[in-house]
Design a protein around this motif. Structure first.
Motif, PDB file in Angstrom:
ATOM      1  N   GLU A   1      11.505  -2.315  10.981  1.00  0.00           N
ATOM      2  CA  GLU A   1      10.138  -2.431  10.461  1.00  0.00           C
ATOM      3  C   GLU A   1       9.521  -1.034  10.414  1.00  0.00           C
ATOM      4  OE1 GLU A   1       7.796  -5.157  12.640  1.00  0.00           O
ATOM      5  OE2 GLU A   1       9.125  -6.873  12.281  1.00  0.00           O
ATOM      6  N   THR A   2       9.046  -0.649   9.236  1.00  0.00           N
ATOM      7  CA  THR A   2       8.492   0.694   9.038  1.00  0.00           C
ATOM      8  C   THR A   2       7.020   0.564   8.634  1.00  0.00           C
ATOM      9  OG1 THR A   2      10.654   1.481   8.326  1.00  0.00           O
ATOM     10  CG2 THR A   2       8.760   2.863   7.809  1.00  0.00           C
ATOM     11  N   TYR A   3       6.119   1.285   9.358  1.00  0.00           N
ATOM     12  CA  TYR A   3       4.677   1.263   9.067  1.00  0.00           C
ATOM     13  C   TYR A   3       4.280   2.598   8.437  1.00  0.00           C
ATOM     14  CZ  TYR A   3       4.563  -2.821  12.109  1.00  0.00           C
ATOM     15  OH  TYR A   3       4.808  -4.044  12.670  1.00  0.00           O
ATOM     16  N   ASP A   4       3.406   2.485   7.413  1.00  0.00           N
ATOM     17  CA  ASP A   4       2.907   3.676   6.718  1.00  0.00           C
ATOM     18  C   ASP A   4       1.394   3.749   6.923  1.00  0.00           C
ATOM     19  OD1 ASP A   4       2.470   5.853   5.175  1.00  0.00           O
ATOM     20  OD2 ASP A   4       3.123   4.937   3.271  1.00  0.00           O
ATOM     21  N   PRO A   5       0.924   4.656   7.824  1.00  0.00           N
ATOM     22  CA  PRO A   5      -0.528   4.706   8.090  1.00  0.00           C
ATOM     23  C   PRO A   5      -1.340   5.229   6.915  1.00  0.00           C
ATOM     24  CG  PRO A   5       0.628   6.459   9.233  1.00  0.00           C
ATOM     25  CD  PRO A   5       1.688   5.590   8.638  1.00  0.00           C
TER      26      PRO A   5
ATOM     27  N   GLN B   1      -1.083   4.339   3.926  1.00  0.00           N
ATOM     28  CA  GLN B   1      -1.160   3.322   2.870  1.00  0.00           C
ATOM     29  C   GLN B   1      -1.762   2.061   3.469  1.00  0.00           C
ATOM     30  OE1 GLN B   1       2.581   2.280   1.193  1.00  0.00           O
ATOM     31  NE2 GLN B   1       1.727   0.920  -0.348  1.00  0.00           N
ATOM     32  N   GLN B   2      -2.902   1.663   2.912  1.00  0.00           N
ATOM     33  CA  GLN B   2      -3.579   0.445   3.354  1.00  0.00           C
ATOM     34  C   GLN B   2      -3.478  -0.617   2.276  1.00  0.00           C
ATOM     35  OE1 GLN B   2      -7.631   1.375   4.411  1.00  0.00           O
ATOM     36  NE2 GLN B   2      -7.057   2.667   6.160  1.00  0.00           N
ATOM     37  N   VAL B   3      -3.278  -1.780   2.731  1.00  0.00           N
ATOM     38  CA  VAL B   3      -3.075  -2.910   1.820  1.00  0.00           C
ATOM     39  C   VAL B   3      -4.156  -3.939   2.128  1.00  0.00           C
ATOM     40  CG1 VAL B   3      -1.482  -4.694   1.060  1.00  0.00           C
ATOM     41  CG2 VAL B   3      -0.609  -2.461   1.771  1.00  0.00           C
ATOM     42  N   VAL B   4      -4.864  -4.421   1.094  1.00  0.00           N
ATOM     43  CA  VAL B   4      -5.888  -5.443   1.256  1.00  0.00           C
ATOM     44  C   VAL B   4      -5.208  -6.738   1.614  1.00  0.00           C
ATOM     45  CG1 VAL B   4      -7.728  -6.732   0.140  1.00  0.00           C
ATOM     46  CG2 VAL B   4      -7.406  -4.286  -0.356  1.00  0.00           C
TER      47      VAL B   4
ATOM     48  N   GLY C   1       0.479  -0.534   5.689  1.00  0.00           N
ATOM     49  CA  GLY C   1       1.714  -0.917   5.003  1.00  0.00           C
ATOM     50  C   GLY C   1       2.915  -0.974   5.944  1.00  0.00           C
ATOM     51  N   LYS C   2       3.721  -2.035   5.831  1.00  0.00           N
ATOM     52  CA  LYS C   2       4.882  -2.254   6.699  1.00  0.00           C
ATOM     53  C   LYS C   2       6.084  -2.641   5.848  1.00  0.00           C
ATOM     54  CE  LYS C   2       5.078  -6.029   9.060  1.00  0.00           C
ATOM     55  NZ  LYS C   2       4.867  -7.094  10.069  1.00  0.00           N
TER      56      LYS C   2
END
Length: 532
Positions: free
Chosen positions: A278-282, A284-287, A320-321
């Motif tokens: 599992e990869t998180y991208d700080p 990038q925000q997703v509604v 984002g994940k």
């Protein structure tokens, strides 16, 4: 007047001694026996094996057919080998094959050639199993190195519930030829053949052994450790053989066949790894969700100024994940080791009057180029820890005549050559025998002994002819004195005196008549007129 041939032969034989008669008779008997033996030996057909390794049932059927066709045969190897004349070999084989002989002691689908009416279902199933086992055994016998085969198949009874149904199993027993080891590939081929011929049968339900009790094949369960080890070894061997073939083909085309040898060792990783990431991208925000609320206030009356219209909105965001599920396959190459040996360059050097072949090492530049080609061919990766080693050494060369021209004209049939040699020897022996016999007969002298009897004539003639007749005894006596009588030796004991006297008289009278024809005529005339 000419004598008869038989009288002439008998007369010649009577003049021979006992030793000469025995010599001629023995030579004739020996020559006759030799001719009979040669004719018998040459007329005997050359036998060659029709079938070998026959079972007693097949051997009895083959002999029955040969007796019916009146074909001569010989039995060898305790009844397991039957030989027939070479000129009837292929014709007999084709005829027997058309009759389904031999059957190798197994019964196949010909079991259903007979009428099966009234047979129970159990017997029909049993005959089907027997015929299927026999056909599989016949097919397996066609593989090189296998002398006998037995196949046993077990069909479980059908059950009502599918989960309780058992799968069929099979066992194969092989009788291998002397000093023959069945390759692994042949064992796999036999097992897959049986599995493909029987419905519902799998390779792991088949057991393959030989008559010595050696287990040739037993596939374990796919989840067992031994099964995994066997598969890993096969994969490793396959990878190494593939890489060796690539490098060896390359060097053979460059250096020539037999001037290079390559071996590869491959380390493989058979670990099976399953990963979930599992990869998180700080950044990038997703509604995720958005919520809007609206409220209305109309007041107490129309003229009320407190009426309001309120609206609020709520938005939810999430970072984002990325979720990844990775399954690493087994059999990855972790390290390669390549070893290559290259032959020196052979050159022909003139030393005096002789030529000598010397080997010179190859240049470092050529070795470097060959190393680069092998690295690219097998995929050497220095980052992975792969290694390569190329050594230039002279090969040990033994001179052999690989291509020998065979003369099939004279040595194709050894029996024909032996017959020809025997005929030549017999002819030469007969020539020497006859030559020695003729030489002995030529050197042997026939001597006739003294004869006591005298030729006397009775003078019964008149006085006028007395003078002529008186001369005859005197002439004959003179001829007897001049004629040297030869001793006959041992033959004198066998020839009578009367025959000798008769022969001497005839010869003396003939000589006298030939030498004195006038006096002989007068004498004959006197004999004719003596009664007057």
């Amino acid at each position: 007047m000419s004598k008869k041939p038989t009288d002439a032969i008998m007369g010649l034989l009577n003049q021979l001694s006992l030793q000469q008669k025995v010599l001629i008779g023995g030579s004739a008997i020996l020559t006759t026996i030799l001719l009979i033996v040669l004719l018998t030996f040459l007329n005997e057909p050359t036998y060659t094996p029709l079938y070998s390794g026959l079972s007693p049932d097949d051997a009895s059927k083959v002999i029955e057919f040969l007796n019916a066709q009146k074909i001569p045969y010989k039995i060898d190897d305790n009844g397991k080998t039957i030989q027939v004349p070479k000129d009837k070999l292929y014709e007999t084989r084709l005829t027997l094959a058309g009759k389904g002989i031999p059957t190798s002691g197994t019964i196949g689908y010909e079991l259903f050639d007979k009428n099966t009416m009234g047979m129970s279902e159990f017997m029909q199933k049993l005959n089907y199993k027997r015929s299927l086992e026999g056909e599989l055994a016949r097919t397996i016998l066609g593989i090189n190195g296998i002398e006998g085969a037995r196949v046993h198949i077990v069909f479980p009874e059908k059950t009502i519930f599918r989960d309780e149904q058992k799968q069929p199993t099979a066992s194969v027993v092989l009788k291998l030829k002397d000093n023959f080891s069945l390759p692994r590939s042949s064992s796999v081929a036999i097992v897959n053949l049986v599995a493909s011929a029987v419905e519902g049968l799998t390779t792991n339900a088949i057991t393959l052994i030989d008559t010595k009790g050696k287990l040739l094949w037993k596939e374990d369960d796919e989840n067992s450790i031994s099964f995994s080890s066997t598969k890993q070894y096969e994969i490793k061997n396959s990878v190494e053989s593939y890489l060796v073939q690539k490098a060896q083909t390359l060097l053979d085309n460059i250096l020539g066949y037999g001037n290079a040898m390559v071996q590869v060792n491959a380390d493989l990783n058979f670990d099976q790894v399953e990963k979930t990431m599992e990869t998180y991208d700080p950044d990038q925000q997703v509604v995720v969700s958005e919520q809007t609320m609206v409220s209305n206030n109309t007041g107490k009356s129309v003229s009320d100024t407190s009426a309001q219209n309120n609206q609020s909105s709520t938005t939810n965001y999430e970072i984002g994940k990325t979720i990844e599920r990775v399954v690493q396959g087994s059999g990855n190459i972790t390290r390669l080791s390549v070893a290559a040996v290259i032959n020196d360059i052979p050159k022909e050097v003139q030393k005096g009057d002789t030529k000598k072949i010397v080997f010179e090492p190859r240049s470092p530049e050529q070795i470097k180029k060959l190393e680069g080609l092998i690295i690219n061919a097998v995929g050497i990766d220095p980052n992975r820890g792969d290694q390569i080693s190329i050594v230039n050494l002279p090969f040990e060369i033994t001179t052999t005549n690989d291509f020998v021209e065979e003369n099939t004209t004279w040595f194709e049939n050894t029996d024909g050559i032996s017959n020809l040699v025997l005929v030549i020897i017999a002819i030469i022996g007969a020539i020497f025998l006859l030559r020695s016999l003729l030489s002995k007969l030529k050197t042997e002298q026939i001597f006739i002994g003294n004869v006591n009897g005298e030729l006397t004539l009775q003078p019964a003639m008149n006085n006028s002819k007395t003078s002529n007749t008186n001369k005859v005894p005197q002439v004959l006596n003179d001829m007897r004195k001049k004629k040297e009588l030869l001793p006959l030796g041992d033959i004198e004991d066998e020839i009578s005196d009367e025959a000798i006297n008769k022969k001497n008289r005839q010869e003396k009278i003939s000589n006298y008549v030939s030498k004195n024809p006038t006096e002989a005529a007068k004498l004959i005339n006197a004999w004719l007129h003596e009664d007057e």
